[in-house]
Scaffold this motif. Structure first.
Motif, mmCIF file in Angstrom:
data_model
loop_
_atom_site.group_PDB
_atom_site.id
_atom_site.type_symbol
_atom_site.label_atom_id
_atom_site.label_comp_id
_atom_site.label_asym_id
_atom_site.label_seq_id
_atom_site.Cartn_x
_atom_site.Cartn_y
_atom_site.Cartn_z
ATOM 1 N N UNK A 140 0.840 -1.204 0.000
ATOM 2 C CA UNK A 140 0.000 0.000 0.000
ATOM 3 C C UNK A 140 0.874 1.253 0.000
ATOM 4 N N UNK A 141 1.840 1.299 0.904
ATOM 5 C CA UNK A 141 2.689 2.492 0.999
ATOM 6 C C UNK A 141 3.497 2.678 -0.277
ATOM 7 N N UNK A 142 4.077 1.588 -0.766
ATOM 8 C CA UNK A 142 4.907 1.679 -1.961
ATOM 9 C C UNK A 142 4.105 2.155 -3.161
ATOM 10 N N UNK A 143 2.931 1.560 -3.365
ATOM 11 C CA UNK A 143 2.094 1.966 -4.497
ATOM 12 C C UNK A 143 1.722 3.436 -4.375
ATOM 13 N N UNK A 144 1.349 3.832 -3.150
ATOM 14 C CA UNK A 144 0.971 5.229 -2.943
ATOM 15 C C UNK A 144 2.140 6.151 -3.282
ATOM 16 N N UNK A 145 3.330 5.793 -2.799
ATOM 17 C CA UNK A 145 4.505 6.643 -3.047
ATOM 18 C C UNK A 145 4.745 6.777 -4.547
ATOM 19 N N UNK A 146 4.724 5.641 -5.243
ATOM 20 C CA UNK A 146 4.999 5.675 -6.687
ATOM 21 C C UNK A 146 3.955 6.536 -7.401
ATOM 22 N N UNK B 79 -16.327 -2.909 -6.846
ATOM 23 C CA UNK B 79 -15.693 -4.148 -6.392
ATOM 24 C C UNK B 79 -14.277 -3.941 -5.874
ATOM 25 N N UNK B 80 -14.033 -2.763 -5.314
ATOM 26 C CA UNK B 80 -12.679 -2.455 -4.859
ATOM 27 C C UNK B 80 -12.501 -2.569 -3.354
ATOM 28 N N UNK B 81 -13.553 -3.003 -2.659
ATOM 29 C CA UNK B 81 -13.395 -3.240 -1.220
ATOM 30 C C UNK B 81 -12.489 -4.453 -1.046
ATOM 31 N N UNK B 82 -11.643 -4.416 -0.018
ATOM 32 C CA UNK B 82 -10.665 -5.472 0.237
ATOM 33 C C UNK B 82 -9.574 -5.548 -0.823
ATOM 34 N N UNK B 83 -9.444 -4.458 -1.596
ATOM 35 C CA UNK B 83 -8.371 -4.438 -2.585
ATOM 36 C C UNK B 83 -7.332 -3.420 -2.114
ATOM 37 N N UNK B 84 -6.130 -3.902 -1.813
ATOM 38 C CA UNK B 84 -5.150 -2.972 -1.227
ATOM 39 C C UNK B 84 -4.718 -1.906 -2.237
ATOM 40 N N UNK B 85 -4.792 -2.212 -3.515
ATOM 41 C CA UNK B 85 -4.449 -1.188 -4.503
ATOM 42 C C UNK B 85 -5.520 -0.095 -4.557
ATOM 43 N N UNK B 86 -6.770 -0.517 -4.285
ATOM 44 C CA UNK B 86 -7.849 0.468 -4.184
ATOM 45 C C UNK B 86 -7.567 1.461 -3.071
ATOM 46 N N UNK C 7 -5.048 3.865 -4.040
ATOM 47 C CA UNK C 7 -5.632 4.881 -4.914
ATOM 48 C C UNK C 7 -6.251 6.013 -4.085
ATOM 49 N N UNK C 8 -6.939 5.640 -3.008
ATOM 50 C CA UNK C 8 -7.540 6.660 -2.132
ATOM 51 C C UNK C 8 -6.448 7.516 -1.496
ATOM 52 N N UNK C 9 -5.405 6.841 -1.009
ATOM 53 C CA UNK C 9 -4.303 7.583 -0.399
ATOM 54 C C UNK C 9 -3.692 8.562 -1.406
ATOM 55 N N UNK C 10 -3.550 8.085 -2.644
ATOM 56 C CA UNK C 10 -2.952 8.942 -3.676
ATOM 57 C C UNK C 10 -3.770 10.217 -3.833
ATOM 58 N N UNK C 11 -5.099 10.037 -3.917
ATOM 59 C CA UNK C 11 -5.965 11.209 -4.060
ATOM 60 C C UNK C 11 -5.848 12.110 -2.841
ATOM 61 N N UNK D 295 0.887 6.893 4.899
ATOM 62 C CA UNK D 295 0.104 5.739 4.468
ATOM 63 C C UNK D 295 0.441 4.504 5.308
ATOM 64 N N UNK D 296 1.652 4.455 5.801
ATOM 65 C CA UNK D 296 2.017 3.344 6.701
ATOM 66 C C UNK D 296 1.177 3.408 7.976
ATOM 67 N N UNK D 297 0.981 4.605 8.483
ATOM 68 C CA UNK D 297 0.284 4.779 9.766
ATOM 69 C C UNK D 297 -1.224 4.952 9.628
ATOM 70 N N UNK D 298 -1.734 5.122 8.409
ATOM 71 C CA UNK D 298 -3.144 5.465 8.229
ATOM 72 C C UNK D 298 -4.044 4.361 8.774
ATOM 73 N N UNK D 299 -5.113 4.767 9.436
ATOM 74 C CA UNK D 299 -5.953 3.772 10.097
ATOM 75 C C UNK D 299 -7.390 3.756 9.575
#
Lengths: 356, 277
Positions: B77-83, B134-141, B144-148, B207-211
């Protein structure tokens, strides 16, 4: 190598026109200096030649090809910027080779050309350094090296020496000049420093307020300025300009300043008495006259410079600067009697245009 | 202003700084201390040194929080968000900093405004939208939220880095024959890399700490992030505090390491030497 033709080039930012139809022909291999006060449009003109500014009107041609609509890289020019603009994350060698890298040149070719340019500029031991590890003069040389490596048709310099200290500036001036002699590439050089212009140029283009005032060889501009602006701008200290009118009361045509001081005119001049004009004479054309003859001037400052002495004095109410080769031991407020070489006088009308 | 401070000023400064350092470090010291004690001892004597050192806490924490899986989730999650944030924000920031776009003020205002809206305001519509997709339980989803969420901040920060780069560098590159993309990729991006690193670090931490978002959008056991796994350790009726402390330490370690290693490059300025300075 190529000639550069600037034909009625205009530049406007919205409603504000900064260049009003400038025309200059630069011959192949020539070193031309664009000089003028800040805001005169000289840098804008250079940037238009480089392709960094759009051309509002007129044409610019390089090597017989109109380049108005060509991108900078298609114009075959290179440019040295005032603040060097070296890429901080690249070594000297990488900086110099960047244009070749972008053009996809083979590695061996790049190395060869960088080595050549480094040799010419004495940069060989610095090739692996980063810009931050270099002194101002070295950075300037790298910026020039970056230009040389490309072997462009035209070199453009935008006030390249103004960030250097006085001593280094003189050294770099000579270096750029000898580089030009060696490479014989057409060079356009922008500066606001008239000394740089005088010492480096084959021809000088004096610009003022978006117009070309005069184009000519350095000493032609110095001896024969076509306007008061050029007369004042070229030469340091600049030409003395005294306001007054023509007079013939003493039987021959003379010039009478507003304070009634009579100054000699060259024999050929005959203008109707009473015509207002401006009398221009360079500081070095004054000589000291025996007391009681010539023009009386009240000394304001005496500045001994070593080889010559610079005297600032008032003639009537107007200030003049005179240069003498002899040493002068006079004090402020004393009267010094001056003579001047009448054949060196430049006369301007009240609009600042040359009359004779 | 005298450059040498008086003895009194220095004393006061050091006392205050010492106090702040104590306030900051005390809980962490407590965390380290108690992660090595059995639960009973923590309750009896939270401030004391551990009697026998209990390493078992770490083993339990690792196993119960399924860190071998949840850590990977967090990293993804963190890595994808960073990229995503770094690539999109650097492009946006460059355009906003350099190109003369008439509406850039409106755009900037829009970016700032979005940072002021609380998550709670839009988390429900977002949830339903994601559920439909259908993006619930999808870590890439979630990435995506973190990115926004983090992009406005990244754009605003990077824009200042791009603005600080002298314009002549771009012009030199253009004269050297670079295309717009090459100017960005080969000249601008390396120069603003300290800024990108800063953004990456801050976004990574966040994103690492986001709850809240993670716990809302990731519901299956195998999809949760490390922070949520940690939260799930405290049971409704009983909690092993030693184990919880150990888990907290495990979660904090990568973040601290990241900071320690990146700190130098973080501060190091790349722009020096490009122009006279």
């Amino acid at each position: 190598m190529a000639n550069v033709t600037i034909d009625k080039a205009r530049k406007a930012y919205g409603p504000v026109e900064v260049l009003h139809g400038v025309s200059v022909d630069i011959r192949d291999g020539e070193f031309v200096v664009l000089v003028g006060p800040s805001g005169c449009g000289k840098s804008t003109l250079l940037r238009m030649i480089a392709g960094l500014e759009n051309i509002t009107g007129g044409t610019i041609g390089i090597g017989g090809r109109v380049v108005n609509d060509l991108a900078p890289k298609q114009r075959d020019i290179s440019m040295v910027f005032q603040n060097y603009a070296l890429y901080p994350h690249m070594t000297v060698a990488e900086n110099m080779a960047f244009s070749l890298t972008l053009a996809g040149a083979p590695k061996a070719e790049k190395q060869k050309r960088v080595a050549e340019a480094a040799e010419i500029l004495g940069l060989t031991p610095l090739l692996e350094r980063y810009p931050r590890q270099l002194s101002g003069g070295q950075r300037q040389r790298v910026a020039m090296g970056r230009s040389i490596v490309r072997k462009p048709q035209v070199f453009l310099f935008d006030e390249p020496l103004s960030n250097l200290d006085a001593k280094l500036r003189v050294a770099m001036r000579a270096e750029i000049k000898s580089l030009h002699r060696r490479l014989a590439t057409t060079t356009i050089y922008v500066t606001h420093d008239q000394v740089e212009a005088m010492t480096m140029a084959d021809r000088i283009v004096v610009m003022n307020g978006g117009h070309v005032e005069q184009v000519g060889r350095p000493l032609d501009l110095y001896d024969d300025p076509q306007s008061m602006f050029v007369a004042e701008f070229i030469g340091s200290p600049s030409m003395n300009l005294l306001k007054g009118r023509f007079d013939s009361a003493v039987g021959r045509p003379v010039f009478k300043t507003n304070d009634g001081i009579v100054l000699p005119l060259p024999g050929s001049v005959s203008k109707p008495s009473g015509t207002e004009a401006i009398y221009g004479i360079r500081p070095e054309y004054f000589t000291i006259a025996p007391a009681g003859s010539g023009i009386p001037a009240r000394i304001v400052v005496v500045e001994p410079l070593g080889p010559e002495t610079q005297v600032t004095a008032t003639v009537g109410g107007q200030t003049v600067v005179a240069m003498f080769h002899e040493r002068i031991s006079m004090q402020p407020d004393e009267i010094i009697w001056l003579q001047l070489q009448a054949d060196r006088v430049c006369l301007f009308d009240t609009a600042g245009r040359r009359m004779t | 202003m005298s450059l040498v401070e008086s003895r009194l000023t220095l004393t006061v400064s050091y006392v205050l700084l010492g106090l702040f350092a104590f306030i900051a470090l005390f809980p962490i010291a407590l965390l380290v201390l108690n992660s090595l004690k059995p639960a009973a001892e923590i309750v009896q004597n939270p401030l004391g040194l551990p009697g026998p050192i209990r390493w078992q806490n770490f083993v339990n924490a690792w196993n119960h929080a399924k860190f071998s899986k949840t850590f990977v989730n967090s990293l993804v999650v963190s890595g994808t968000t960073i990229v995503l944030v770094c690539s999109t924000s650097s492009l946006t920031a460059y355009v906003l900093a350099r190109k003369k776009i008439k509406s850039w003020k409106i755009f900037t205002f829009y970016l700032l405004a979005t940072t002021t809206a609380p998550i709670q305001l839009y988390i429900f519509p977002l949830y339903f939208g994601f559920a439909k997709l259908g993006l619930i339980n999808n870590i890439f989803g979630v990435a995506l939220i973190y990115t926004a969420l983090y992009s406005p901040f990244a754009v605003m920060l990077l824009r200042t880095y791009f603005i600080a780069v002298p314009k002549e560098l771009e012009e030199a590159a253009i004269v050297d024959g670079a295309t717009s993309w090459q100017v960005f990729w080969r000249v601008m991006l390396p120069i603003v890399s300290p800024g990108i690193l800063t953004v990456a670090l801050i976004i990574g931490l966040n994103s690492w700490n986001e709850f809240l978002i993670a716990t809302t959008f990731l519901q299956k056991q195998e999809n949760v992030t490390a922070v949520i796994a940690f939260y799930l350790l405290s049971g409704q009726y009983s909690s092993d505090w030693g184990e919880i402390m150990a888990a907290a330490l495990i979660i904090v370690v990568p973040v601290v390491l990241l900071f320690v290693f990146m700190q130098k490059r973080f501060i190091e300025g790349m722009a020096g030497g490009s122009v006279k300075g």
